[in-house]
Design a protein around this motif. Structure first.
Motif, short mmCIF file in Angstrom:
data_model
loop_
_atom_site.label_atom_id
_atom_site.label_comp_id
_atom_site.label_asym_id
_atom_site.label_seq_id
_atom_site.Cartn_x
_atom_site.Cartn_y
_atom_site.Cartn_z
N GLY A 1 12.47 33.86 -19.30
CA GLY A 1 11.46 35.09 -19.38
C GLY A 1 10.87 35.25 -18.21
N SER A 2 11.35 34.68 -17.07
CA SER A 2 10.82 34.90 -15.75
C SER A 2 11.10 36.14 -14.95
CB SER A 2 11.46 33.71 -14.67
OG SER A 2 10.91 33.88 -13.41
N SER A 3 10.05 36.68 -14.35
CA SER A 3 10.10 37.82 -13.70
C SER A 3 10.75 37.67 -12.25
CB SER A 3 8.89 38.54 -13.76
OG SER A 3 7.98 37.71 -12.86
N ARG A 4 11.35 36.64 -11.88
CA ARG A 4 11.96 36.70 -10.57
C ARG A 4 13.12 37.37 -10.63
NH1 ARG A 4 11.94 30.04 -9.06
NH2 ARG A 4 9.78 29.56 -9.73
N PRO A 5 13.44 38.17 -9.74
CA PRO A 5 14.47 39.13 -9.71
C PRO A 5 16.01 38.42 -9.93
CG PRO A 5 13.03 39.63 -8.04
CD PRO A 5 12.50 38.41 -8.56
N THR B 1 16.52 35.63 -11.38
CA THR B 1 16.64 35.13 -12.66
C THR B 1 16.85 36.23 -13.73
OG1 THR B 1 15.02 33.25 -12.06
CG2 THR B 1 15.26 33.68 -14.41
N LYS B 2 16.07 37.11 -13.72
CA LYS B 2 16.12 38.26 -14.44
C LYS B 2 17.46 38.91 -14.72
CE LYS B 2 13.20 42.32 -15.78
NZ LYS B 2 11.87 43.26 -15.42
N GLU C 1 19.91 39.00 -17.93
CA GLU C 1 20.31 40.35 -18.40
C GLU C 1 22.05 40.30 -18.48
OE1 GLU C 1 18.73 43.22 -15.84
OE2 GLU C 1 16.77 43.21 -16.77
N ARG D 1 4.22 31.54 -20.91
CA ARG D 1 4.56 32.44 -19.65
C ARG D 1 4.70 31.82 -18.43
NH1 ARG D 1 0.19 33.22 -16.29
NH2 ARG D 1 -2.06 32.85 -17.04
N GLU D 2 5.25 32.35 -17.40
CA GLU D 2 5.25 31.59 -16.12
C GLU D 2 3.86 31.48 -15.51
OE1 GLU D 2 8.38 31.42 -12.28
OE2 GLU D 2 8.60 32.79 -13.78
N THR E 1 1.57 32.55 -12.43
CA THR E 1 1.88 33.73 -11.46
C THR E 1 1.52 32.98 -9.88
OG1 THR E 1 -0.42 34.53 -11.19
CG2 THR E 1 0.78 35.51 -12.87
#
Length: 694
Positions: A583-587, A589-590, A594, A679-680, A682
């Motif tokens: 669920g990370s928002s790191r590009p 990783t995301k 996907e 969540r991660e 910030t």
């Protein structure tokens, strides 16, 4: 005494040099030459008598003769013969004494070298192997040819007894050179056995010092070929092996030498576009192998020209070794990924280093890269988790004191020890440590012990309270009730800033409520809630304790489910570390998540969520792909060097830089729990604020 002996020796030497001198024999004076003639006739008679006797009595006859004719030259012959007879009688001590007398009193004895050789045999017989070996070595060239074979054999035996292996080889070589048939074969076999026990330096020295046509050169060349193969100097190993089967095509090492040349040919055979994968595709760990295949599949998709070669390890050491050998020798892979289970990891690493094959292990086992420069690792380890957690707690949040609760399983023990070591290395302190069986279901006693509520006779405040109650309440029943109430109201002793629980979801779900029951407050990120607890409990100095965990906390996401996760409220504000978070928002990783969810689906068509295993395999394969496609490496050595120099690689598991031990250095994923679930943390939260939490 020494001066007298020297004078006596000088006198005997002078007398021996004067053939006209007079000597007394059997009470009669006569010239030495006449005495010698008389003595020789007597000696023949003594010899005739001695031939009928056993060796030692025969020697006694000759010794008596030498005593009667002391100073007469022929007496030296009697002493020599007596010494040899005593050797034959297995009396090396008496033989040495006799021969020593001979060489001292008759220094001009014509057969002195032969006598010295006999004395050397006596020394060897008495266990003075080095003395005997030294004597034979000094006089060997002066011995008659008919004695040299026996002397060489005796010297070889003495060298072996003295532990002088290089000398053993030299003398066995001499024995072989003077022998033929079975005797030569046996001598070469013994020499080869000694060569096998020699270190590299001694083998190289012998090969250079002995003549090129020395019989033992074949064994020396083969030994050097094997050593160079072990040292991975393939050109030199091949040169030596070719010499062996070219010069000695019918020798005992010809086939082995040819096998070395063939093995080197296979070892140096590389297909620069082939990536090998050694994973369990059968057995108990089949699911792990399939997960790795999926992660690699995402990494290599859409890359023309690359080929993936896969071998099944079965999750076993032998299977891993066989898989790596097949990928290196049959497929020519430029790199191999895999070795995921702890059971196979060490064997896989050792095999890769032996083959000089770049290998990226996906195992979490510590110390794998110690196998050598060709071994890399791309998986979260206990030490990496411990460093990250302690850096957050101590380096960024100022914590100094900790408690640890851990299960008696390898995962828990390893992670607890790593955390403890890291805390102490930074000057921190572990104030309490509780361990438990993995299948334990009741944790209240452990928590009570950790916070000082189990053995109350050790707490001064409780003992003082009991004394006050005893003074006020005289009625036994009321006194007992009052003490029970005091026990229930007793505050926990939380003389630590955080509690580290290196365990999996099942036990975390049981431990955290037990902490709450014993009034251990862990809501570090809820200052209003903490203030309310201070007020209601009358504990104005109450300080919340931070819960810390390892990646085992994320094994079952239901713990953090806001709908079904009944224990979620007990882990609010907890922080645990992981090597991957879908669920990370790191590009990077995301993007991986996907692509993975698009490529792979569950049994009902739902997107399949990747884990750290798929993500780590993906990153290893991506790094390999980039080296092959972008940097166009052609050899394994170039691939190894390229992988060792990786810096800032944007991976699904983080920005990877290969450290000096060829393990990944990267920012791990710090996860926490709020009202909405997991969540991660910030970047601002990680930047460092007080222990009050996010």
């Amino acid at each position: 005494m020494r001066v007298r002996r020297m004078l006596a020796a000088a006198l005997l030497l002078m007398l021996a040099a004067c053939p006209n001198r007079v000597i007394v024999v059997n009470g009669q004076e006569m010239p030495v030459t006449q005495a010698n003639d008389v003595a020789r006739q007597d000696l023949e008679a003594v010899r005739a008598e001695a031939r009928a006797l056993a060796p030692e009595p025969a020697a006694e006859k000759l010794l008596a003769f030498a005593s009667r004719y002391r100073g007469v030259p022929v007496a030296a012959e009697a002493l020599h013969e007596a010494g040899d007879l005593l050797l034959a009688a297995h009396r090396p001590d008496r033989a040495a004494q006799t021969l020593g007398t001979l060489l001292t009193e008759y220094p001009l004895y014509p057969r002195a070298n032969e006598a010295k050789y006999s004395l050397a045999l006596a020394d060897i017989g008495m266990g003075r192997a080095r003395d005997g070996l030294s004597t034979i070595d000094s006089l060997y060239t002066h011995l008659p040819d008919e004695k040299k074979l026996q002397a060489a054999a005796q010297a070889a035996a003495a060298a072996e007894a003295a532990g002088a292996i290089p000398e053993t080889v030299r003398w066995m070589n001499e024995v072989a050179a003077r022998s033929s048939g079975d005797a030569r074969t046996q001598a070469l076999a013994r020499a080869a056995d000694a060569v096998d026990r020699l270190p590299f330096v001694d083998v190289a020295k012998l090969r250079e010092s002995l003549p090129p046509d020395a019989p033992v050169q074949q064994a020396l060349a083969m030994k050097l070929a094997r050593i160079q193969l072990h040292l991975r100097d393939y050109p030199r190993a091949e040169e030596l092996a070719r010499e062996v089967f070219s010069r000695w095509p019918d020798g005992p090492y010809a086939k082995d030498a040819q096998a070395i040349v063939q093995r080197i040919s296979r070892l140096t055979f590389v297909r620069p576009n082939v990536i090998g994968l050694a994973v369990p595709l059968s057995g108990n760990y089949k699911r792990w192998g399939e997960a790795i295949l999926q992660g690699v599949g995402v990494a290599l998709e859409g890359t023309p020209g690359l080929r993936l070669a896969v071998r099944d390890t079965r999750g076993e050491p032998d299977g891993a070794a066989a898989a790596l050998e097949a990928l290196a020798l049959e497929e020519g892979a430029v790199v191999v990924l895999g070795g995921v289970t702890n059971a196979e990891a060490e064997r896989a690493a050792a095999t890769a280093e032996e083959l000089q094959l770049p290998f990226v292990s996906l195992s979490k086992q510590e110390g794998l890269t110690d196998a050598g420069p060709n071994v890399f690792q791309n998986m979260l380890t206990a030490s990496a988790q411990a460093r990250a957690l302690v850096e957050l707690a101590m380096g960024r949040r100022g914590m100094k004191r900790f408690a640890i609760m851990y299960p008696q399983i390898p995962y828990g023990v390893e992670l607890a020890n790593a955390f403890w070591d890291e805390v102490e290395a930074r000057g921190g302190e572990v104030r309490a440590a509780e361990t438990y069986a993995a299948d334990r279901t009741t944790f209240t006693p452990l928590v009570k012990d950790m916070v000082g509520k189990l053995y109350l006779d050790e707490r001064t405040d409780f003992k003082d309270t009991v004394k006050e109650i005893a003074q006020k309440e005289k009625d036994p029943f009321r006194r007992r009730k009052a003490i029970e109430k005091a026990r229930e109201r007793l505050d926990p002793v939380t003389d630590f800033d955080a509690i580290f629980i290196p365990d999996f979801t099942k036990n975390v779900r049981l431990i955290t409520p037990a902490l709450a029951v014993e009034d251990v407050v862990t809501q570090t990120c809820l200052p209003e809630e903490v203030a309310k607890i201070r007020k209601t409990t009358g504990r104005p100095d109450l300080k919340p304790v931070q819960l810390l965990g390892g990646n085992g906390w994320g094994a079952d996401p239901s713990l953090f489910d806001t709908v079904t996760g009944q224990g979620m409220r007990y882990v609010r504000c907890a922080i645990f570390v992981d090597g991957f978070f879908a669920g990370s928002s790191r590009p990077a990783t995301k993007a991986f998540v996907e692509a993975f969810e698009k490529k792979y689906r569950g049994p009902n068509g739902e997107p399949q969520v990747p884990t750290i295993l798929e993500a780590s395999a993906h990153d290893a394969a991506r790094m390999a792909r980039d080296l092959i496609v972008d940097r166009k490496v052609q050899t394994r050595a170039a691939f190894r060097d390229g992988l060792a120099s990786v810096k800032g690689f944007k991976g699904a598991t983080g920005d990877i830089t290969m450290g000096p031990k060829r393990t990944p250095e990267k920012e791990l994923f710090f996860l926490t729990v709020d009202k909405d679930g997991l969540r991660e943390l910030t970047k601002d939260e990680l930047a460092g604020f007080g222990a009050g939490g996010p």
